[in-house]
Design a protein around this motif. Structure first.
Motif, short mmCIF file in Angstrom:
data_model
loop_
_atom_site.label_atom_id
_atom_site.label_comp_id
_atom_site.label_asym_id
_atom_site.label_seq_id
_atom_site.Cartn_x
_atom_site.Cartn_y
_atom_site.Cartn_z
N GLU A 96 0.86 -1.19 0.00
CA GLU A 96 0.00 0.00 0.00
C GLU A 96 0.89 1.24 0.00
O GLU A 96 1.74 1.40 0.88
CB GLU A 96 -0.91 0.01 1.22
CG GLU A 96 -1.93 -1.13 1.24
CD GLU A 96 -3.02 -0.93 0.21
OE1 GLU A 96 -3.13 0.19 -0.34
OE2 GLU A 96 -3.77 -1.90 -0.05
N LYS A 97 0.68 2.13 -0.97
CA LYS A 97 1.64 3.21 -1.18
C LYS A 97 1.12 4.59 -0.83
O LYS A 97 1.83 5.59 -1.03
CB LYS A 97 2.11 3.20 -2.63
CG LYS A 97 2.81 1.89 -3.02
CD LYS A 97 3.44 1.98 -4.38
CE LYS A 97 4.14 0.66 -4.72
NZ LYS A 97 4.89 0.76 -5.98
N SER A 98 -0.09 4.69 -0.32
CA SER A 98 -0.63 6.00 0.01
C SER A 98 -1.58 5.91 1.19
O SER A 98 -2.23 4.90 1.41
CB SER A 98 -1.38 6.58 -1.20
OG SER A 98 -1.95 7.84 -0.90
N PHE A 99 -1.65 7.01 1.94
CA PHE A 99 -2.66 7.14 2.99
C PHE A 99 -4.01 7.53 2.40
O PHE A 99 -5.04 7.37 3.03
CB PHE A 99 -2.24 8.22 3.99
CG PHE A 99 -1.06 7.85 4.85
CD1 PHE A 99 -1.18 6.91 5.85
CD2 PHE A 99 0.17 8.46 4.64
CE1 PHE A 99 -0.10 6.57 6.65
CE2 PHE A 99 1.26 8.15 5.44
CZ PHE A 99 1.12 7.20 6.45
N PHE A 100 -3.99 8.08 1.20
CA PHE A 100 -5.18 8.65 0.59
C PHE A 100 -5.79 7.68 -0.41
O PHE A 100 -5.16 6.72 -0.84
CB PHE A 100 -4.84 9.98 -0.08
CG PHE A 100 -4.33 11.01 0.87
CD1 PHE A 100 -5.21 11.85 1.53
CD2 PHE A 100 -2.97 11.14 1.12
CE1 PHE A 100 -4.74 12.82 2.42
CE2 PHE A 100 -2.48 12.09 2.01
CZ PHE A 100 -3.38 12.92 2.66
N GLY A 101 -7.05 7.93 -0.78
CA GLY A 101 -7.73 7.08 -1.73
C GLY A 101 -9.19 7.48 -1.84
O GLY A 101 -9.55 8.64 -1.57
N THR A 102 -10.03 6.52 -2.20
CA THR A 102 -11.44 6.79 -2.36
C THR A 102 -12.02 7.41 -1.09
O THR A 102 -11.86 6.87 0.00
CB THR A 102 -12.20 5.48 -2.68
OG1 THR A 102 -11.63 4.89 -3.85
CG2 THR A 102 -13.68 5.76 -2.90
N GLY A 103 -12.66 8.55 -1.23
CA GLY A 103 -13.22 9.26 -0.09
C GLY A 103 -12.40 10.46 0.31
O GLY A 103 -12.91 11.41 0.92
N CYS A 104 -11.12 10.45 -0.03
CA CYS A 104 -10.25 11.61 0.19
C CYS A 104 -9.02 11.43 -0.68
O CYS A 104 -8.08 10.71 -0.31
CB CYS A 104 -9.87 11.76 1.66
SG CYS A 104 -9.09 13.36 2.03
#
Length: 294
Positions: free
Chosen positions: A115-123
């Protein structure tokens, strides 16, 4: 001015910081699960410090299973401002010999199972990693290493591979001869990307253990030789780390390169369209900008 807190994320061979006052191991809970291990905190030369063993004490996590998001989130929750990654690597350059250190300033990310990001769908957010390390911290690491008599190379491109196997001869030649990489390792990605999303200054110190598999006089990677070199590098790294508080000081101004403001214009999802559950998970990483957005 804010209070400096330096974190050392230790890779293979580095499992502690010597000389910490008020040292204690503590577990930090995060929305992303448990970090690799408890985090050792204390004070060194008047500067707050944190040490996180990336693979866990006893080396229980493979490069793929290291909980990178939890690690970076936990450091941010503790108040860390500056992160020094110290990790083992192979070299693609004759002049970058086993036992030398490289202050990495670029990456090619070939990892694929993390997993490469804290962000994604929803933000949704997009940060720049054009310059993925903090030059201010890189200079401090170089100065500290040179003061310990370590041969250190200023700048280098790090090929991040998935692992856990070492590269084939064909891969090694590709990375060296075609892509122009300088060193190879398995752990600095997505760590550097996540540090940038968390607005943490990040420096990568790569400790060379071998010549990967390209070198005609060294053959394939020898794990026994790597371990011997690791032990020597770990002692050097401890000396380097001990000099960092004196170079950075107990207080710090805003990062001149903007690492601590990386999210200023990065979040694209409109405030009224953000998923509250996702936003809640981002309280430590992105709380500064999410709170200001109301």
């Amino acid at each position: 001015m804010t209070e400096t807190m330096i974190a050392i994320v230790g890779g293979s061979g580095l499992y502690e910081i010597d000389g910490l006052e008020d040292a204690r191991w503590q577990m930090v809970e995060t929305p992303w699960g448990a970090p690799s291990d408890q985090i050792l905190t204390g004070v060194l030369q008047g500067v707050r410090m944190a040490f996180l063993p990336r693979h866990g004490r006893g080396h229980v996590h493979s490069p793929t299973t290291v909980p990178y998001r939890a690690n970076i989130d936990a450091l941010k929750r503790l108040g860390v401002t500056d992160v020094f990654s110290v990790s083992a690597c192979g070299s693609f350059r004759e002049e970058m010999a086993p036992g030398d250190f490289v202050i990495v300033d670029q990456f090619i990310d070939r990892t694929f199972a993390r997993e490469k990001s804290f962000f994604g769908t929803g933000c949704v957010a997009h940060v720049s990693v054009a310059h993925p390390t903090c030059a201010r911290l890189g200079t401090a690491a170089k100065t500290a290493a040179e003061s310990e008599g370590i041969t250190v190379h200023d700048g280098g491109t790090y090929l991040a591979m998935e692992g856990p196997q070492f590269s084939s001869l064909a891969e090694s030649k590709l990375y060296r001869e075609v892509w122009g990489c300088d060193v190879i390792g398995m752990t600095n990605m997505p760590e550097a990307k996540l540090a940038r999303e968390a607005e943490l200054c990040y420096a990568s110190v790569a400790m060379i253990t071998d010549y990967d598999s390209w070198h005609p006089d060294h053959g394939e990677v020898d794990v026994n030789e790597i371990i011997r070199t690791l032990l020597g590098n770990a002692d050097k790294a401890k000396g380097m780390v001990a000099r960092l508080p004196g170079l950075l000081g107990a207080e710090r101004a805003p990062c001149p390169h903007g690492c601590d403001r990386a999210l200023d214009y990065a979040i694209l999802t409109a405030p009224d369209r953000r998923d509250p559950e996702v936003v809640a998970k981002l309280d430590a990483v992105a709380g500064r900008v999410l709170a200001s957005a109301g």
